[in-house]
Design a protein around this motif. Sequence first.
Motif, short mmCIF file in Angstrom:
data_model
loop_
_atom_site.label_atom_id
_atom_site.label_comp_id
_atom_site.label_asym_id
_atom_site.label_seq_id
_atom_site.Cartn_x
_atom_site.Cartn_y
_atom_site.Cartn_z
N UNK A 118 -15.15 -3.82 -16.68
CA UNK A 118 -14.80 -2.61 -16.20
C UNK A 118 -14.70 -1.70 -17.04
N UNK A 146 -4.14 3.64 -8.92
CA UNK A 146 -5.62 3.81 -8.39
C UNK A 146 -6.63 2.66 -8.42
N UNK A 147 -6.80 2.11 -9.91
CA UNK A 147 -7.63 1.00 -10.28
C UNK A 147 -6.87 0.39 -9.82
N UNK A 152 -8.94 -4.10 -8.83
CA UNK A 152 -9.52 -4.87 -9.93
C UNK A 152 -7.93 -5.60 -10.65
N UNK A 193 -5.36 0.43 -5.38
CA UNK A 193 -6.34 0.23 -4.55
C UNK A 193 -6.86 0.15 -4.75
N UNK A 194 -8.23 0.05 -5.78
CA UNK A 194 -9.51 -0.60 -5.64
C UNK A 194 -8.68 -1.95 -5.94
N UNK A 228 0.72 -1.33 0.20
CA UNK A 228 -0.26 0.30 -0.25
C UNK A 228 1.08 1.72 0.23
N UNK A 288 -9.08 -8.77 -9.11
CA UNK A 288 -10.12 -9.57 -9.08
C UNK A 288 -10.46 -10.65 -11.04
N UNK A 293 -1.39 7.18 -13.26
CA UNK A 293 -1.62 7.27 -11.86
C UNK A 293 -2.99 6.87 -11.81
N UNK A 294 -3.45 6.32 -13.07
CA UNK A 294 -5.02 6.02 -12.83
C UNK A 294 -5.17 4.22 -12.92
N UNK A 311 -13.97 -9.84 -15.30
CA UNK A 311 -14.59 -8.25 -13.99
C UNK A 311 -14.02 -7.44 -14.83
#
Lengths: 249, 112
Positions: B83, B65-66, B72, B69-70, B23, B75, B61-62, B79
């Motif tokens: 998305x 984060x995705x 994805x 942090x998210x 993290x 997954x 950066x995106x 999934x």
Amino acid sequence: MSSTSTTLEKPNSGTWDGGNEPLKASYGKLMMWFFLLSDAFTFGAFLIVYGLSRHTHLPYNGEPEAFAFSQQWWPIPEKVYNAFPGLHGMDLPLAFVALMTMILILSSVTMVLAVEAGHRMDKNDVQKWLLWTILFGATFLGCQAWEWAHFITGDEEGMLLADGSRIFGANLTVNQYGPPLFADLFFFITGFHGTHVFSGVVLLIMIFINTVNGVYHKRGHYEMVEKVGLYWHFVDLVWVFVFTFFYLI
Amino acid sequence: MAHHSDNDMHHTGDIPEPQTRGIWKTFFILVAITALEFVFAFFMEAGTARNVIFIILTLFKAFYIVAEFMHLKHETKALIWTIMIPLALIVWLMVALLAEGSYYFESITNYF
């Protein structure tokens, strides 16, 4: 028929018989993802309209040092967002927005830490990190309120109009920084994002209260923290794009 | 009691140690990219080249984060694509409307 009895004994497990989880994610998380996808379309449309409006206006082609606000051309963001609370009259381009970006990234980190603590069923850590996230989120909202107030009030110089009068600040019809559309998009895009941050803080406070009351511990999992976390990271993600397309480019 | 597959914690007595190294690593990557953006904002002349750099750094950066942090990235493939594929519509809208805006600007400056 004899085949009827066998179908009753065995549960159906074919592809279309239900009970399958092809995405291996819970219903709630899946729905949060789909909601965020639709929200991404809304924000995408907002930012694309910003790009469209920008392309329909004259860009500023002169020297950056000689830049002056005019309704003729689209303003340079560094010249619009150069104020910092408590440092009146100083030219500090993008300093305040840098601080806001840092606060939001930091709040995203504390949110992941809360989710991570939830995986370990560590109630105290979840509380601690949720509280930090709420604090950073509220700070971000405060910063945005200040930025809006400054944007609306304007600076002493204002913009000199052709008839010799000056206008100060911005609202939906008058804008000292450039074409009125620029201010409109500023209010709509950062306002819509700020509304999302506000909703996020409200959700965080709700799950914080539930955590303190031990609701999730009794339930046996902290999935609600994960779902709100997804939303919170999305808000951070949107800010990353708003930051680039509104403040940098 | 514990529905979560990651750990089987049945009582509060032994809470495992936090695993936060990844993290914080993601956090420092995000901060470093943002700092880099400011370096470009102040020390590079505005223009198409700088804008392209900004967009590439934003996409990095995106991604962090995705993906991290998210979560994805971790997954199922189905999934991830569920998305990602619809987001192609945003790219299409962007290309279409930016071209439209340039055309409109050219029209009003050249013909009126």
